[in-house]
Design a protein around this motif. Structure first.
Motif, PDB file in Angstrom:
ATOM      1  N   PHE A  22     -17.244 101.784 -24.200  1.00 11.81           N
ATOM      2  CA  PHE A  22     -16.653 100.466 -24.393  1.00 11.81           C
ATOM      3  C   PHE A  22     -17.097  99.490 -23.313  1.00 11.81           C
ATOM      4  N   THR A  23     -17.190  98.225 -23.706  1.00 10.35           N
ATOM      5  CA  THR A  23     -17.323  97.126 -22.756  1.00 10.35           C
ATOM      6  C   THR A  23     -16.344  96.038 -23.195  1.00 10.35           C
ATOM      7  N   PRO A  24     -15.786  95.280 -22.241  1.00  4.59           N
ATOM      8  CA  PRO A  24     -14.699  94.336 -22.560  1.00  4.59           C
ATOM      9  C   PRO A  24     -15.178  92.953 -22.997  1.00  4.59           C
ATOM     10  N   HIS A  25     -15.884  92.902 -24.136  1.00  4.53           N
ATOM     11  CA  HIS A  25     -16.405  91.645 -24.701  1.00  4.53           C
ATOM     12  C   HIS A  25     -17.292  90.919 -23.684  1.00  4.53           C
ATOM     13  N   VAL A  26     -18.385  91.573 -23.335  1.00  7.07           N
ATOM     14  CA  VAL A  26     -19.313  91.004 -22.355  1.00  7.07           C
ATOM     15  C   VAL A  26     -20.718  90.821 -22.910  1.00  7.07           C
ATOM     16  N   ALA A  27     -20.922  91.050 -24.214  1.00  5.88           N
ATOM     17  CA  ALA A  27     -22.282  90.991 -24.746  1.00  5.88           C
ATOM     18  C   ALA A  27     -22.949  89.653 -24.472  1.00  5.88           C
ATOM     19  N   PHE A  28     -22.181  88.589 -24.544  1.00  8.55           N
ATOM     20  CA  PHE A  28     -22.716  87.237 -24.340  1.00  8.55           C
ATOM     21  C   PHE A  28     -22.872  86.880 -22.873  1.00  8.55           C
ATOM     22  N   LEU A  29     -22.336  87.702 -21.979  1.00  2.65           N
ATOM     23  CA  LEU A  29     -22.083  87.292 -20.596  1.00  2.65           C
ATOM     24  C   LEU A  29     -23.218  87.690 -19.658  1.00  2.65           C
ATOM     25  N   THR A  30     -24.226  86.838 -19.570  1.00  2.00           N
ATOM     26  CA  THR A  30     -25.274  86.989 -18.568  1.00  2.00           C
ATOM     27  C   THR A  30     -25.458  85.642 -17.863  1.00  2.00           C
ATOM     28  N   ARG A  31     -26.042  85.682 -16.696  1.00  2.00           N
ATOM     29  CA  ARG A  31     -26.278  84.429 -15.969  1.00  2.00           C
ATOM     30  C   ARG A  31     -27.129  83.472 -16.800  1.00  2.00           C
ATOM     31  N   GLU A  32     -28.140  84.056 -17.449  1.00  2.00           N
ATOM     32  CA  GLU A  32     -29.051  83.224 -18.225  1.00  2.00           C
ATOM     33  C   GLU A  32     -28.352  82.600 -19.437  1.00  2.00           C
ATOM     34  N   SER A  33     -27.531  83.390 -20.123  1.00  2.00           N
ATOM     35  CA  SER A  33     -26.873  82.861 -21.318  1.00  2.00           C
ATOM     36  C   SER A  33     -25.821  81.820 -20.967  1.00  2.00           C
ATOM     37  N   MET A  34     -25.150  81.994 -19.829  1.00  2.00           N
ATOM     38  CA  MET A  34     -24.154  81.002 -19.427  1.00  2.00           C
ATOM     39  C   MET A  34     -24.808  79.645 -19.162  1.00  2.00           C
ATOM     40  N   GLU A  35     -25.986  79.696 -18.558  1.00  2.00           N
ATOM     41  CA  GLU A  35     -26.691  78.433 -18.317  1.00  2.00           C
ATOM     42  C   GLU A  35     -27.176  77.825 -19.630  1.00  2.00           C
ATOM     43  N   ARG A  36     -27.700  78.678 -20.532  1.00  2.00           N
ATOM     44  CA  ARG A  36     -28.179  78.162 -21.823  1.00  2.00           C
ATOM     45  C   ARG A  36     -27.050  77.512 -22.615  1.00  2.00           C
ATOM     46  N   GLY A  58     -27.328  80.481 -30.780  1.00  2.00           N
ATOM     47  CA  GLY A  58     -28.609  80.842 -30.181  1.00  2.00           C
ATOM     48  C   GLY A  58     -28.576  81.109 -28.701  1.00  2.00           C
ATOM     49  N   TYR A  59     -27.509  80.700 -28.012  1.00  2.55           N
ATOM     50  CA  TYR A  59     -27.515  80.822 -26.557  1.00  2.55           C
ATOM     51  C   TYR A  59     -27.508  82.265 -26.088  1.00  2.55           C
ATOM     52  N   SER A  60     -26.904  83.178 -26.890  1.00  2.00           N
ATOM     53  CA  SER A  60     -26.719  84.558 -26.416  1.00  2.00           C
ATOM     54  C   SER A  60     -27.497  85.571 -27.242  1.00  2.00           C
ATOM     55  N   ASP A  61     -28.495  85.129 -28.004  1.00  2.00           N
ATOM     56  CA  ASP A  61     -29.231  86.059 -28.856  1.00  2.00           C
ATOM     57  C   ASP A  61     -29.782  87.241 -28.060  1.00  2.00           C
ATOM     58  N   ILE A  62     -30.436  86.945 -26.957  1.00  4.40           N
ATOM     59  CA  ILE A  62     -31.066  88.003 -26.166  1.00  4.40           C
ATOM     60  C   ILE A  62     -30.020  88.868 -25.468  1.00  4.40           C
ATOM     61  N   SER A  63     -29.004  88.239 -24.899  1.00  2.00           N
ATOM     62  CA  SER A  63     -28.008  89.008 -24.152  1.00  2.00           C
ATOM     63  C   SER A  63     -27.249  89.973 -25.059  1.00  2.00           C
ATOM     64  N   VAL A  64     -26.889  89.531 -26.275  1.00  2.00           N
ATOM     65  CA  VAL A  64     -26.182  90.414 -27.210  1.00  2.00           C
ATOM     66  C   VAL A  64     -27.103  91.535 -27.675  1.00  2.00           C
ATOM     67  N   ALA A  65     -28.337  91.199 -28.004  1.00  2.00           N
ATOM     68  CA  ALA A  65     -29.285  92.221 -28.451  1.00  2.00           C
ATOM     69  C   ALA A  65     -29.497  93.286 -27.381  1.00  2.00           C
ATOM     70  N   GLU A  66     -29.624  92.855 -26.138  1.00  5.85           N
ATOM     71  CA  GLU A  66     -29.851  93.815 -25.059  1.00  5.85           C
ATOM     72  C   GLU A  66     -28.646  94.734 -24.852  1.00  5.85           C
ATOM     73  N   LEU A  67     -27.420  94.191 -24.984  1.00 10.31           N
ATOM     74  CA  LEU A  67     -26.266  95.060 -24.829  1.00 10.31           C
ATOM     75  C   LEU A  67     -26.147  96.033 -26.002  1.00 10.31           C
ATOM     76  N   ALA A  68     -26.475  95.580 -27.217  1.00 10.00           N
ATOM     77  CA  ALA A  68     -26.458  96.494 -28.361  1.00 10.00           C
ATOM     78  C   ALA A  68     -27.386  97.673 -28.115  1.00 10.00           C
ATOM     79  N   LEU A  69     -28.567  97.398 -27.584  1.00  7.68           N
ATOM     80  CA  LEU A  69     -29.488  98.475 -27.245  1.00  7.68           C
ATOM     81  C   LEU A  69     -28.928  99.323 -26.111  1.00  7.68           C
TER      82      LEU A  69
END
Length: 318
Positions: free
Chosen positions: A281-295, A101-112
């Motif tokens: 391409f992106t180098p496996h960063v979908a999960f990588l946001t400031r907010e998700s790292m804190e969550r 659940g920590y990266s739901d939003i960050s992954v969804a936003e990168l997919a978009l």
């Protein structure tokens, strides 16, 4: 209990200290290593004497688990746990807890975001400006009015579907099991064949396990609409990326947005997908946001505290 955080979590050390304070106050020993390592000997050294180890997304191999006699629980600051040697955990009766659940939003936003990049040729357009070129060859495609197929209607899939619906797309979904939350997100659940035949955009949101590895192969790609695009912000192992490269080069698919591969970046220069047509391409960063790292850090420390107090929380089925 002895607790060891074996790698950084992408947040300040001060925050680590704050999150560890309740553990220390309860009388537990806590040690934090602020550098990453994938060396098994070094991981074994860092794990020595720890009953709980905390990791992120770097591999935690069987040889380390087998050498860590005191180990009882592995806390993973990630949703997926396929980088942990689960067979070794099962053999030793070691529990694994994740941070679902920590990266739901960050992954969804990168997919978009990858979808927009592919359809509007953002990377190519950036290059054109830098080279003094014009808009020639940069005709784009809108999301509005298109059909999006979400494969894997868990929390991330549903979050992704909501974003696409907000842009005026029809959203279809497929999962092996019924997900009531998908209907609440406005996702129409259909058989996989129907989704592949109708979707202009297919976005993958599956975990990597024995049943999903290479499950999206040449057969599934051949069922996709001609000119559709594929987005993968899930796990690289679920796609036959050689077959995907072939479909892109043959013009079967119009493009792809890929964040995950068969291995962690850096990706070899001769990797077929990297040289395929019309990819972003992106180098496996979908999960990588400031907010998700804190969550994820908050969830991981909560998981550890729950374990020490005998409470069930985010326990993974191995």
């Amino acid at each position: 209990m002895n607790i060891a955080l074996l790698e950084p979590l992408g947040i300040p050390g001060k925050t680590i200290d704050e999150l560890a304070a309740p553990l220390k106050a309860a009388g537990h020993e806590f040690v934090y290593f602020d550098t990453k390592t994938t060396d098994a000997d070094e991981l074994t050294r860092r794990s020595a004497g720890a009953e709980i180890v905390m990791i992120a997304n770097n591999p935690y191999p069987a040889e380390v688990i087998e050498a860590s006699d005191a180990l009882k629980m592995i806390a993973v600051a990630f949703t997926g746990i396929d980088h942990v040697a689960l067979d070794a955990c099962r053999a030793r009766g070691i529990e694994v807890r994740n941070c679902a659940g920590y990266s739901d939003i960050s992954v969804a936003e990168l997919a978009l975001g990858l979808t927009i990049d592919v359809l509007r040729k953002v990377v190519a357009a950036d290059g054109a400006v830098r080279k003094g070129e014009t808009s020639a060859g940069l005709m784009g495609t809108e999301i509005f009015g298109k059909t999006v197929g979400i494969i894997g209607c868990g929390k991330i899939g549903c979050a992704t579907g909501r974003l696409f619906r907000a842009l005026g797309a029809r959203v279809l979904g497929y999962s092996r099991h019924e997900h009531p939350e998908a209907a609440a997100a406005g996702i129409e659940q259909v058989p996989l064949d129907t989704l592949l035949n109708q979707a202009d955009i297919v976005s993958l949101h599956l975990p990597s396990n024995e049943s999903t590895r290479k499950s999206f192969s040449a057969g599934q790609i051949s069922q996709m609409k001609d000119g559709a695009i594929l987005i993968n912000c899930a796990r690289g192992a679920i796609v036959d990326n050689d077959a995907l490269a072939d479909a892109l080069n043959a013009g079967k698919l119009a493009g792809a947005g890929i964040d995950v591969f068969d291995m962690e970046p850096p990706i070899p220069a001769d990797y077929p997908l990297v040289n395929a047509a019309n990819c972003v391409f992106t180098p496996h960063v979908a999960f990588l946001t400031r907010e998700s790292m804190e969550r994820r850090a908050i969830i991981e420390f909560e998981n550890v505290l729950a374990y020490t107090e005998g409470r069930s929380q985010n326990i993974c089925q191995l």
